[in-house]
Write a protein that holds these residues in place. Sequence first.
Motif, mmCIF file in Angstrom:
data_model
loop_
_atom_site.group_PDB
_atom_site.id
_atom_site.type_symbol
_atom_site.label_atom_id
_atom_site.label_comp_id
_atom_site.label_asym_id
_atom_site.label_seq_id
_atom_site.Cartn_x
_atom_site.Cartn_y
_atom_site.Cartn_z
ATOM 1 N N GLU A 112 0.854 -1.215 0.000
ATOM 2 C CA GLU A 112 0.000 0.000 0.000
ATOM 3 C C GLU A 112 0.880 1.252 0.000
ATOM 4 O O GLU A 112 0.594 2.229 -0.700
ATOM 5 C CB GLU A 112 -0.914 -0.004 1.233
ATOM 6 C CG GLU A 112 -1.984 -1.098 1.186
ATOM 7 C CD GLU A 112 -2.494 -1.478 2.566
ATOM 8 O OE1 GLU A 112 -1.765 -1.262 3.560
ATOM 9 O OE2 GLU A 112 -3.619 -2.010 2.648
ATOM 10 N N GLU B 267 -10.849 -1.539 10.075
ATOM 11 C CA GLU B 267 -9.730 -2.394 10.475
ATOM 12 C C GLU B 267 -9.239 -1.951 11.843
ATOM 13 O O GLU B 267 -9.113 -0.755 12.115
ATOM 14 C CB GLU B 267 -8.597 -2.323 9.454
ATOM 15 C CG GLU B 267 -8.954 -3.046 8.170
ATOM 16 C CD GLU B 267 -7.748 -3.274 7.268
ATOM 17 O OE1 GLU B 267 -7.461 -4.425 6.930
ATOM 18 O OE2 GLU B 267 -7.103 -2.280 6.894
ATOM 19 N N GLN C 267 -5.560 1.717 0.183
ATOM 20 C CA GLN C 267 -5.664 0.666 1.196
ATOM 21 C C GLN C 267 -6.340 -0.565 0.588
ATOM 22 O O GLN C 267 -7.297 -0.448 -0.188
ATOM 23 C CB GLN C 267 -6.492 1.144 2.402
ATOM 24 C CG GLN C 267 -5.751 2.140 3.290
ATOM 25 C CD GLN C 267 -4.806 1.463 4.280
ATOM 26 O OE1 GLN C 267 -5.222 0.670 5.112
ATOM 27 N NE2 GLN C 267 -3.516 1.787 4.183
ATOM 28 N N CYS C 268 -5.835 -1.719 0.962
ATOM 29 C CA CYS C 268 -6.432 -2.992 0.552
ATOM 30 C C CYS C 268 -6.891 -3.720 1.819
ATOM 31 O O CYS C 268 -6.146 -3.763 2.803
ATOM 32 C CB CYS C 268 -5.416 -3.886 -0.144
ATOM 33 S SG CYS C 268 -4.432 -3.069 -1.417
ATOM 34 N N VAL C 269 -8.077 -4.276 1.785
ATOM 35 C CA VAL C 269 -8.538 -5.156 2.866
ATOM 36 C C VAL C 269 -8.797 -6.510 2.206
ATOM 37 O O VAL C 269 -9.629 -6.617 1.309
ATOM 38 C CB VAL C 269 -9.800 -4.610 3.561
ATOM 39 C CG1 VAL C 269 -10.216 -5.536 4.702
ATOM 40 C CG2 VAL C 269 -9.541 -3.210 4.101
ATOM 41 N N HIS D 151 0.095 -8.152 2.726
ATOM 42 C CA HIS D 151 0.311 -7.245 1.588
ATOM 43 C C HIS D 151 1.180 -6.039 1.945
ATOM 44 O O HIS D 151 0.814 -4.892 1.830
ATOM 45 C CB HIS D 151 -1.009 -6.806 0.961
ATOM 46 C CG HIS D 151 -2.037 -6.228 1.901
ATOM 47 N ND1 HIS D 151 -2.898 -7.002 2.634
ATOM 48 C CD2 HIS D 151 -2.333 -4.951 2.210
ATOM 49 C CE1 HIS D 151 -3.689 -6.226 3.342
ATOM 50 N NE2 HIS D 151 -3.365 -4.989 3.120
HETATM 51 MG MG MG Z 1 -4.447 -3.254 4.041
#
Ligand code: MG
Length: 509
Positions: free
Chosen positions: A48, A301, A454-456, A509
């Motif tokens: 990220e 998160e 951002q990645c979830v 990640h």
């Molecule tokens: Mg993330």
Amino acid sequence: MTRTVSLSPLNRIEGHLSVHTDTEPIDGGKSCRVSEARCEGEMFRGIEGILTGRDPLDAQQITQRICGVCPISHGTASVRAQEMAYGIAPTHNGRLLQNLIFAANQLHSHILHFYHLAALDFTDVKAILKYSGKDRTLLAFQAWAKNAVESKDVFPAAPFLPQWDGNYAEDVDFNVSLIAHYIEALEIRRTCHEMGAVFGARLPHSTALVPGGCTQTPTLERILAYSSRLKRVFAFIRDVYVPDLLQVAKEFPQYFEIGRGCGNFLCFGVFPMDNAGNKHVRPGVVIDGRWESLDPSKISEEIGRSRYAAGPPSHPFQGRTEPEPNKSGAYSWIKAPRYDGHVMEVGPLARMMANYHDPSDTPLKKELTAFLASQNLTPDKMASVLGRHAARGLESLWMARQAGQWLDELRADEPPAQDFEIPKQASGFGLTEAPRGALGHWITIENYRIKHYQCVVPTTWNCSPRDDKGNPGAVEQALAGITIENPQQPIEIGRVVRSFDPCLACAVH
Ligand code: MG
Ligand code: NFE
């Protein structure tokens, strides 16, 4: 007396996961029962952060590098997020081509998971020593195994031998056929990658996936190249993969009772049917057995027990990823995503359950209803080790059939992608499903550059550590209460954790 039983690292998954369980003795101390578990993601990657300051169009390329198993999911989440930010939607062909590339990658992943990661938990590899047929590959495997059994090497024939003494499948022919199918599945995985590359230009990391569609045109030659391979993959799923799953279920029925988990399911939906938001696999949430529609604003998160600089629970548009390796009380590099504060399971089972409980008719509901009737099972048995494997197989069957339909719907004379301009300021998010579950990317653009990304990610949900309230993650909950027959060889921990198909490269990640 409490004893910690660990698998560190856990093999036959992707990436670096340690699983620690606190156990209490049973059976006069011969066996033990897990009272609680901790999942520890052991590495940090920081993709990220790499995205900050870059051209937004780099995002679907760089985020695909999060993983070599599910790159198309990351590429798809990224192009969805960018499409929202640019105010565009894929063309008719663009949507179908994206679905076709995605299906190829997801079929590859499910076949990889069953044959090359999970099935060895149930296969007695040494049964090959009793093989008396004429197949030359299996005879070569037999000679190799014989040498391995007699050898004094520590790893004489990894990943097959040495193998723990467990209660494996008893039928010699079935064990041998699982080994034969392990080998055949390598070819089928290649075929899936070829399918994905027909429209994706290359696999694992596609260069053709773009916001608004795909750069490859659906020529007749490409359609035939995809469909001829799809026929082979479909036949393998129908004639080999699903029958093998059913046989494992027959030999290990107790695993419909083991590894239940948190019982809450989250699905972002996947395979758009149009640009109005309808998807073949519908989004939805099941909490305490009740279905509700998905509200992306409820995603946050938490990082209280994760190795990141302290902060409140954050929606991904605000979330930060600032490593703090020595943070007190933290035990994992995985964050703890929560939905409205709830621990959620994601993945093929979550897709099945969300679509089964959805008030409308969904294709996955049809698949699951038929399966439950044929196996004389109730839906609650699906929240289990075998339920997760079955969900993967049923979904594969549906997907391979559906991909043929998408090929038929392509229009040779229409464009594969939509034009667009990158705006100076914008934001967007893309929600999709990856093979391992719900995946979201959130992008903010400022001055034509990525300001925040951002990645979830699916395994972040499933393998999360405890959250700020102390609630264990989905896999941690699935391990609580299981019995370990032999604490020296805790094969049961592997069976439960692998049923989630964790990918730690993705998770951190
Ligand atoms: Mg993330
Ligand atoms: Ni690396 Fe992935 C899938 C994603 S899992 S495999 O499926 O996103 O967290």
